[in-house]
Scaffold this active site. Structure first.
Site, mmCIF file in Angstrom:
data_model
loop_
_atom_site.group_PDB
_atom_site.id
_atom_site.type_symbol
_atom_site.label_atom_id
_atom_site.label_comp_id
_atom_site.label_asym_id
_atom_site.label_seq_id
_atom_site.Cartn_x
_atom_site.Cartn_y
_atom_site.Cartn_z
ATOM 1 N N ALA A 31 0.835 -1.196 0.000
ATOM 2 C CA ALA A 31 0.000 0.000 0.000
ATOM 3 C C ALA A 31 0.873 1.250 0.000
ATOM 4 C CB ALA A 31 -0.905 0.008 1.234
ATOM 5 N N THR A 32 0.457 2.241 -0.748
ATOM 6 C CA THR A 32 1.171 3.517 -0.739
ATOM 7 C C THR A 32 1.264 4.101 0.671
ATOM 8 O OG1 THR A 32 0.554 3.933 -3.028
ATOM 9 C CG2 THR A 32 1.240 5.844 -1.724
ATOM 10 N N MET A 35 4.100 2.404 2.402
ATOM 11 C CA MET A 35 5.400 2.853 1.900
ATOM 12 C C MET A 35 5.763 4.203 2.512
ATOM 13 S SD MET A 35 6.656 3.791 -1.979
ATOM 14 C CE MET A 35 5.750 5.357 -1.949
ATOM 15 N N LEU A 38 6.928 3.880 6.050
ATOM 16 C CA LEU A 38 8.316 3.423 6.106
ATOM 17 C C LEU A 38 9.279 4.579 5.826
ATOM 18 C CD1 LEU A 38 7.858 0.035 4.243
ATOM 19 C CD2 LEU A 38 8.497 0.308 6.653
ATOM 20 N N MET A 39 8.890 5.464 4.919
ATOM 21 C CA MET A 39 9.711 6.643 4.621
ATOM 22 C C MET A 39 9.816 7.543 5.857
ATOM 23 S SD MET A 39 8.413 7.538 0.787
ATOM 24 C CE MET A 39 9.092 6.694 -0.650
ATOM 25 N N GLU A 40 8.687 7.739 6.541
ATOM 26 C CA GLU A 40 8.709 8.552 7.764
ATOM 27 C C GLU A 40 9.552 7.874 8.848
ATOM 28 O OE1 GLU A 40 5.795 11.347 9.127
ATOM 29 O OE2 GLU A 40 4.276 10.148 8.078
ATOM 30 N N GLY A 59 6.432 14.619 11.559
ATOM 31 C CA GLY A 59 6.322 14.829 10.129
ATOM 32 C C GLY A 59 5.290 15.896 9.818
ATOM 33 N N HIS A 66 4.701 6.721 -6.080
ATOM 34 C CA HIS A 66 4.779 5.273 -5.892
ATOM 35 C C HIS A 66 4.650 4.697 -7.291
ATOM 36 C CE1 HIS A 66 3.261 1.572 -3.386
ATOM 37 N NE2 HIS A 66 4.318 1.295 -4.117
ATOM 38 N N ARG A 110 10.313 17.297 8.436
ATOM 39 C CA ARG A 110 10.005 17.033 9.832
ATOM 40 C C ARG A 110 10.451 18.243 10.639
ATOM 41 N NH1 ARG A 110 8.469 11.942 10.410
ATOM 42 N NH2 ARG A 110 8.645 11.915 12.661
#
Length: 123
Positions: A31-32, A35, A38-40, A59, A66, A110
């Site tokens: 799922a976007t 993803m 996970l980036m955060e 954040g 994506h 952030r």
């Protein structure tokens, strides 16, 4: 904090990570929103050790693409790189790969906040 610092998060896509499971689609692919989470996580951990115990980061902006789907069982590596520091504002580039294939990328911001002060504003 110095720019250029990186942090990588690695995960294997499970059923709970799919668009079907998180409600962002009907397919059993990464799922976007997962993803992006996970980036955060990678960005947060990139600078976590450099913060005082009384501080954290939150954040505030995410701009991503994506570009390729990933099936259940795929190994995903997400890397955040600190690219700019402007006072309390931290900027990152974020990239997600499945093997050598780029599956998503973008920018993320952030802010460093005092935990107690931040949480007190929510009461």
């Amino acid at each position: 904090m110095e720019t250029g610092k990186t942090y990588t998060v690695t995960t294997t896509v499970t059923e709970k990570d799919t668009a079907l499971a998180v409600g962002s689609g009907t397919l059993q692919v990464l799922a976007t929103p997962r993803m992006i989470a996970l980036m955060e996580e990678a960005a947060m951990n990139c600078v976590a050790e450099q913060l005082a115990d009384t501080d954290t980061t939150v954040g505030t902006l995410m701009n991503t693409t994506h570009v390729k789907a990933s099936a259940i069982g795929a190994e995903i590596k997400v890397t955040a790189e600190l690219t700019a520091v402007d006072g309390r504002k931290l900027s990152f580039t974020v990239k997600a790969h499945q093997g050598d294939t780029l599956i998503g990328e973008g920018t993320h911001e952030r802010f460093v906040v005092n935990i107690e002060r931040f949480m007190s504003k929510l009461r």
